[in-house]
Motif scaffolding. Structure first.
Motif, PDB file in Angstrom:
ATOM      1  N   GLU A 513       0.838  -1.192   0.000  1.00 52.16           N
ATOM      2  CA  GLU A 513       0.000   0.000   0.000  1.00 52.16           C
ATOM      3  C   GLU A 513       0.874   1.243   0.000  1.00 52.16           C
ATOM      4  N   ASP A 514       0.286   2.346  -0.419  1.00 54.54           N
ATOM      5  CA  ASP A 514       1.039   3.594  -0.495  1.00 54.54           C
ATOM      6  C   ASP A 514       1.560   4.000   0.876  1.00 54.54           C
ATOM      7  N   PRO A 517      -0.980   8.188   1.996  1.00 52.71           N
ATOM      8  CA  PRO A 517      -2.368   7.957   1.554  1.00 52.71           C
ATOM      9  C   PRO A 517      -2.743   8.942   0.466  1.00 52.71           C
ATOM     10  N   LYS A 518      -3.617   8.516  -0.395  1.00 52.22           N
ATOM     11  CA  LYS A 518      -4.089   9.385  -1.471  1.00 52.22           C
ATOM     12  C   LYS A 518      -4.784  10.604  -0.875  1.00 52.22           C
TER      13      LYS A 518
END
Length: 743
Positions: A513-514, A517-518
């Motif tokens: 996962e990034d 966060p987006k």
């Protein structure tokens, strides 16, 4: 008797005298007689000639002829011809030239000819004329040589195509810029004329620049006065007008000039009608062919025609703001084409593309494999609603291939169904239904899904490109685990070390996962690039806080850095940078439409506009550039005068404000005169009274180097290099002074 005798003697004497005189011819008699011509030369004739004399009479200079006189009892008689003008013959042709007879009627004595060089040639002989004299043509045949134009020495960035050094009449040279980002300022080509001069001056090259276009019935929305190559002009048409071309207008190089492509033009928004109407179409109570937005027209269709839908014969159509009708105002003939459904075969499989059939047509038809006709007679009729029956063919599903090995409790007859039927089923152990599937459905393509069951395995995990290390082959059965590593911009979910294959796929999902966060953007959205940078744009009617229609923000650790905000498109974001000025309310970054921001200029600068205004999302500066808003109150000075053996104690500038004071400092072994500074006063430094004098020196000491020597070595400068100024200032205890204070 005495008197008559004397008279007789006198008479005889006179007769004798008359006879003697009659035996002579005189020059005067010839000149006064009809034999004389002014072309004779009588200067050598005697006054009288005795009877029987023959005399040759000469011609004047430039004349010729053979003429004789005979002295007879009747006077002068002649033989021969009178004197005529002497001929010089042909004067001779000159190469590349023509001649005209400018005096006289023929090539005879006294005539004169004038030579003229052909076009593109020039006379190099001293004389261009010849005269016919007594001894023939004087002078020589003149010479013409080609006219040559002077050498062209173009600018460095101009390329010359053609002979620019030895050009003659008629030669053409062309020009173009060496850099594609520049255009010619002048003619694209020039030629060498007949006078040996170029038809025009050679061009120069200038930067490709487009001026702000003048748009009739429209306006430019940019606050830009100069556009460079590939710049796009932002313009809007006035109400009831629209752009002629939907493509953006770009500043482009066209030929040797700069033009807007396509040209920004606005045209009146209008909808058009075909007048007279097409066959089967009638317009109710209107004869005009052009309509403005919001205007309407009622269209009525004749029998066997339709508009909008095959069931509609009359329709009210509206002209939209974009110049298009909401419904095309044309009635269509009711015809039937190829049926738009699966399984239909003959006769439409033999029709040409686009072929249709009129209303009432009846055809016998067949259906393809796995389909059967819905009409018992297999006849289709063309109606106003299309082909009837509808549908023409009905699909049938047979048991799926391999169903017994896939399904538990498989029954062949349960899988003989019609189109649209659904069927419940259970997969055998080790198999599962495709994701999201609960029941099987009979379709024109057979049972769906196909296959009904699939082996339970884990394949390549989703977002595989985020992995830095892991197994090459990910296909495995539930319960197996795999080690893996994520790329630097991603991380494993908290507490996860290995990936696990389950009946529902790989867990965790996603495996990586990034780290950041987006970002959640109000009135906007963000997209992540493979580099870890987020690019974001705003929704319709919004724009980024920073100028431009999209921006990027990078990931810093576990956070997304940068200012991410979308504001209304009519609001203004950050304030422009205005040199020598202070703007109020700079803490805010969200300015409303028509909001004014007050400007205050620095001391010694005057304000040319009291404020800037937020208009349509851009700062309106009143047609001024940022550096034109605050300008100096007085004329600035250029660089201060040079003083031998001295430097100025501040960094070099090209301009100095009025009332600026510059202080000089002498080099070592020199002392300053009474004054050490000059003041700029409205563009003038005044009289230069600064001088540095040599300190006392022992006569035996060698002469110190001159200022020029020191400057050549790079150890002392007169203010053109700030680094060298710093070196000199460290060798002196004099205080560095610089003042821009006001009065």
């Amino acid at each position: 008797m005495h008197i008559p005798t004397q008279s007789c003697v006198l008479y005889l004497w006179m007769c004798a005298l008359t006879f003697v005189k009659s035996e002579e011819c005189t020059r005067d008699n010839f000149i006064s007689g009809n034999l004389y011509n002014s072309n004779f030369d009588t200067s050598k004739l005697d006054a009288t000639y005795p009877l029987g004399s023959q005399v040759r009479v000469g011609c004047s200079i430039g004349f010729t002829g053979f003429f004789k006189l005979f002295c007879t009892l009747e006077g002068w008689k002649s033989v021969g011809s009178i004197c005529e003008l002497r001929s010089c013959g042909h004067p001779g042709d000159a190469p590349f030239a023509e001649f005209d007879l400018v005096k006289g009627d023929d090539f005879v004595f006294g005539s004169e000819i004038l030579y003229k060089c052909d076009i593109g040639y020039r006379m190099i002989s001293r004389s261009n004329t010849r005269r016919c004299v007594a001894l023939g043509w004087d002078g020589v045949v003149p010479t013409c040589e080609p006219s040559r134009c002077p050498q062209i020495v173009p600018q460095e960035n101009v390329q010359v195509i053609g002979d620019a050094d030895e050009a003659m009449y008629g030669n053409v040279v062309r020009f173009r810029c060496r850099q594609s980002s520049m255009i010619l300022d002048g003619p694209e080509e020039i030629y060498c004329d007949e006078n040996g001069k170029w038809s025009d001056k050679p061009p120069t090259c200038k930067e490709l620049i487009c001026e702000e276009p003048k748009i009739e019935n429209g306006r430019v929305r940019d606050f830009v006065s100069v556009y460079r190559e590939n710049d796009i002009v932002d313009y809007r048409c006035n109400s009831r007008y629209k752009p002629v071309d939907a493509r953006p207008s770009k500043c482009s190089k066209v030929g040797v000039g700069a033009e807007w492509v396509p040209k920004p033009l606005c045209e009146l928004v209008k909808c058009t009608l075909s007048q007279p109407p097409l066959r089967g179409t009638t317009y109710v109570r209107t004869m005009k062919s052009v309509f403005l937005p919001d205007e309407t027209v009622t269209v009525t269709c004749e029998a066997d025609f339709w508009i909008g839908t095959p069931e509609t014969s009359q329709q009210l159509v509206h002209c939209r703001n974009n110049g298009n009708w909401d419904i095309l105002p044309i009635c269509n003939e009711k015809r039937c084409g190829r049926p738009d459904e699966q399984g239909v075969a003959y006769p439409w499989n033999r029709d040409r593309r686009g072929q249709t059939r009129p209303l009432g047509s009846v055809v016998r038809y067949t259906c393809g494999n796995d389909y059967s006709p819905t009409d018992d007679r297999s006849e289709a009729t063309c109606t106003g609603n299309g082909w009837t029956p509808n549908p023409l063919c009905e699909a049938k599903c047979s048991p799926p291939r391999g169903y017994s090995s896939l399904l538990q409790d498989a029954n062949r007859w349960e899988w003989m169904k019609k189109l649209g039927h659904t069927q419940t089923y259970t997969c055998r152990t080790g198999l599962r239904k495709p994701e999201g599937v609960q029941r099987a459905t009979c379709t024109a393509d057979g049972w769906m899904p196909n296959p009904l069951c699939e082996e339970i395995t884990c394949g390549t995990p989703p977002a595989y490109d985020r992995l830095a290390a892991g197994p090459r082959k990910w296909t495995t059965k539930p319960g197996n685990t795999q080690p893996y590593e994520c790329m630097s911009e991603y991380k494993k979910p908290e507490g996860v070390q290995r990936a696990t294959c389950t009946a529902y796929g790989w867990i965790p999902n996603p495996l990586c996962e990034d780290k950041c966060p987006k970002p959640e953007i109000e009135n906007g959205f963000a997209v992540r690039a493979s580099t870890g940078i987020y690019y974001y744009a705003c929704n319709e009617n919004y724009r980024p806080l920073i100028d431009g229609w999209w921006h990027d923000v990078s990931c810093n650790g576990d956070e997304v850095g940068g200012r991410i905000r979308c504001i209304g498109e009519k609001k203004c974001g950050q304030l422009p940078v205005i040199p020598h000025a202070t703007l109020e309310d700079t803490a805010n970054d969200d300015y409303k439409e028509e909001q004014h921001i007050k400007i205050m200029c620095d001391r010694d600068y005057k304000l040319n506009t009291p404020h800037i205004t937020c208009q349509a999302g851009k700062w309106n500066m009143g047609q001024l550039l940022p550096d034109e808003i605050c300008t100096p109150n007085h004329t600035p000075c250029g660089p201060p005068p040079k003083v031998d053996n001295a430097v100025i104690t501040t960094a070099y500038q090209t301009e100095y404000l009025s009332r600026t004071i510059v202080t000089y400092q002498c080099r070592d072994d020199y002392v300053m005169g009474p004054k050490d500074s000059l003041t700029c006063k409205n563009g003038d430094w005044g009289e230069n009274v600064i001088h540095c004098d040599k300190c006392c020196q022992d006569p035996n000491d060698e002469a110190l180097p001159t200022t020029a020597d020191v400057e050549e070595e790079g150890s002392v400068t007169t203010g053109t290099n700030p680094d060298l100024v710093h070196d000199v200032s460290t060798t002196s205890n004099k205080e560095v002074e610089h003042s821009t204070s006001g009065p």
